[in-house]
Enzyme design. Structure first.
Site, PDB file in Angstrom:
ATOM      1  N   LYS A   9      -6.031   2.518   5.885  1.00 19.74           N
ATOM      2  CA  LYS A   9      -4.612   2.696   6.184  1.00 19.74           C
ATOM      3  C   LYS A   9      -4.407   3.799   7.230  1.00 19.74           C
ATOM      4  O   LYS A   9      -5.354   4.554   7.547  1.00 19.74           O
ATOM      5  CB  LYS A   9      -3.880   3.039   4.884  1.00 19.74           C
ATOM      6  CG  LYS A   9      -3.948   1.938   3.813  1.00 19.74           C
ATOM      7  CD  LYS A   9      -3.071   2.323   2.630  1.00 19.74           C
ATOM      8  CE  LYS A   9      -3.254   1.427   1.437  1.00 19.74           C
ATOM      9  NZ  LYS A   9      -2.338   1.796   0.332  1.00 19.74           N
ATOM     10  N   TYR A  49       2.300  -7.387   2.228  1.00 15.43           N
ATOM     11  CA  TYR A  49       2.813  -6.767   1.003  1.00 15.43           C
ATOM     12  C   TYR A  49       3.905  -7.590   0.319  1.00 15.43           C
ATOM     13  O   TYR A  49       4.667  -7.055  -0.490  1.00 15.43           O
ATOM     14  CB  TYR A  49       3.326  -5.351   1.311  1.00 15.43           C
ATOM     15  CG  TYR A  49       2.223  -4.310   1.410  1.00 15.43           C
ATOM     16  CD1 TYR A  49       1.233  -4.197   0.425  1.00 15.43           C
ATOM     17  CD2 TYR A  49       2.185  -3.402   2.471  1.00 15.43           C
ATOM     18  CE1 TYR A  49       0.230  -3.234   0.512  1.00 15.43           C
ATOM     19  CE2 TYR A  49       1.188  -2.429   2.563  1.00 15.43           C
ATOM     20  CZ  TYR A  49       0.219  -2.352   1.569  1.00 15.43           C
ATOM     21  OH  TYR A  49      -0.770  -1.389   1.645  1.00 15.43           O
ATOM     22  N   ASN A 112      -3.099   6.714   0.058  1.00 18.34           N
ATOM     23  CA  ASN A 112      -4.341   6.608  -0.712  1.00 18.34           C
ATOM     24  C   ASN A 112      -5.461   5.926   0.076  1.00 18.34           C
ATOM     25  O   ASN A 112      -6.376   5.347  -0.495  1.00 18.34           O
ATOM     26  CB  ASN A 112      -4.076   5.940  -2.065  1.00 18.34           C
ATOM     27  CG  ASN A 112      -3.470   4.553  -1.925  1.00 18.34           C
ATOM     28  OD1 ASN A 112      -3.355   4.036  -0.818  1.00 18.34           O
ATOM     29  ND2 ASN A 112      -3.108   3.959  -3.047  1.00 18.34           N
ATOM     30  N   HIS A 115      -6.716  -0.069   1.381  1.00 16.42           N
ATOM     31  CA  HIS A 115      -6.232  -1.237   0.664  1.00 16.42           C
ATOM     32  C   HIS A 115      -7.421  -2.127   0.383  1.00 16.42           C
ATOM     33  O   HIS A 115      -8.295  -2.281   1.237  1.00 16.42           O
ATOM     34  CB  HIS A 115      -5.219  -2.035   1.511  1.00 16.42           C
ATOM     35  CG  HIS A 115      -4.962  -3.403   0.945  1.00 16.42           C
ATOM     36  ND1 HIS A 115      -4.052  -3.615  -0.061  1.00 16.42           N
ATOM     37  CD2 HIS A 115      -5.562  -4.603   1.179  1.00 16.42           C
ATOM     38  CE1 HIS A 115      -4.091  -4.913  -0.396  1.00 16.42           C
ATOM     39  NE2 HIS A 115      -4.991  -5.514   0.340  1.00 16.42           N
ATOM     40  N   GLU A 126      -4.976 -12.902   2.033  1.00 16.11           N
ATOM     41  CA  GLU A 126      -4.878 -11.691   2.866  1.00 16.11           C
ATOM     42  C   GLU A 126      -5.813 -11.776   4.078  1.00 16.11           C
ATOM     43  O   GLU A 126      -5.443 -11.370   5.187  1.00 16.11           O
ATOM     44  CB  GLU A 126      -5.207 -10.450   2.021  1.00 16.11           C
ATOM     45  CG  GLU A 126      -4.144 -10.181   0.958  1.00 16.11           C
ATOM     46  CD  GLU A 126      -4.498  -9.011   0.053  1.00 16.11           C
ATOM     47  OE1 GLU A 126      -5.535  -8.352   0.251  1.00 16.11           O
ATOM     48  OE2 GLU A 126      -3.700  -8.754  -0.874  1.00 16.11           O
TER      49      GLU A 126
END
Ligand code: IDP
Ligand code: MG
Length: 148
Positions: A9, A49, A112, A115, A126
């Site tokens: 990310k 998402y 975080n 993904h 995805e």
């Protein structure tokens, strides 16, 4: 052999942790079969998402993932989803086990670092959001793989 979609990310890119994160997956034994450095559009972020649409953190999530470039990759290996999620650690960094990527390096749920797909079905959906079939490379590692 299962596949999963991993994203480093924007926080991982900004913190220059690309090498560190990829190393952990490589050292475990996962095989890189596709990789792309890109700036996600809002459209791609909303697709990626979609499962979280309607949740309180959704707008923040889309806004953050489009705030800077990401590195997308497809990793392959035995039980790739489970193995990569174990390496990533729990979603909330305060619950992520030390030794995991999030446990060792993250402080905030919204930042975080990585993904990873959460099921084989979602992984295929995805992966298709980010890669054309022709961008996924089929090859064997010289080290081979172990059966067990
Ligand atoms: P995962 O990334 O471990 O699969 P998900 O539940 O799929 O976790 O959530 C997607 C992402 O949304 C998380 O990685 C995290 O960055 C963010 N997120 C999840 N829950 C919250 C929350 O309660 N507040 C803010 N961000 C959240
Ligand atoms: Mg998830």
């Amino acid at each position: 052999m299962e596949r999963t979609l991993i994203l480093i990310k924007p926080d991982g890119i900004q913190r220059q942790m690309v090498g560190e994160i990829i190393s952990r997956f490589e050292q475990k034994g996962l095989k890189i079969v596709a990789m792309k450095f890109l700036q996600m559009s809002s459209e791609l972020a909303e697709k990626h998402y979609a499962i979280h649409k309607g949740k309180g953190f959704y707008d923040e999530l889309v806004s953050f993932i489009t705030s800077g470039p990401v590195l997308a990759m497809v990793l392959a290996g035995r039980m790739a989803v489970k193995q990569t999620r174990n390496l990533m650690g729990a979603t909330r960094p305060e619950e992520a086990t030390p030794g995991s990527i999030r446990g060792d390096h993250a402080m905030f749920t919204g930042q975080n670092l990585v993904h990873g797909s959460d099921s084989d079905e979602n992984a295929e959906i995805e992966i298709a959001n980010f890669f054309e079939p022709s961008e996924i490379v089929n090859y064997d590692l010289a080290t081979g793989s172990w059966i067990g």
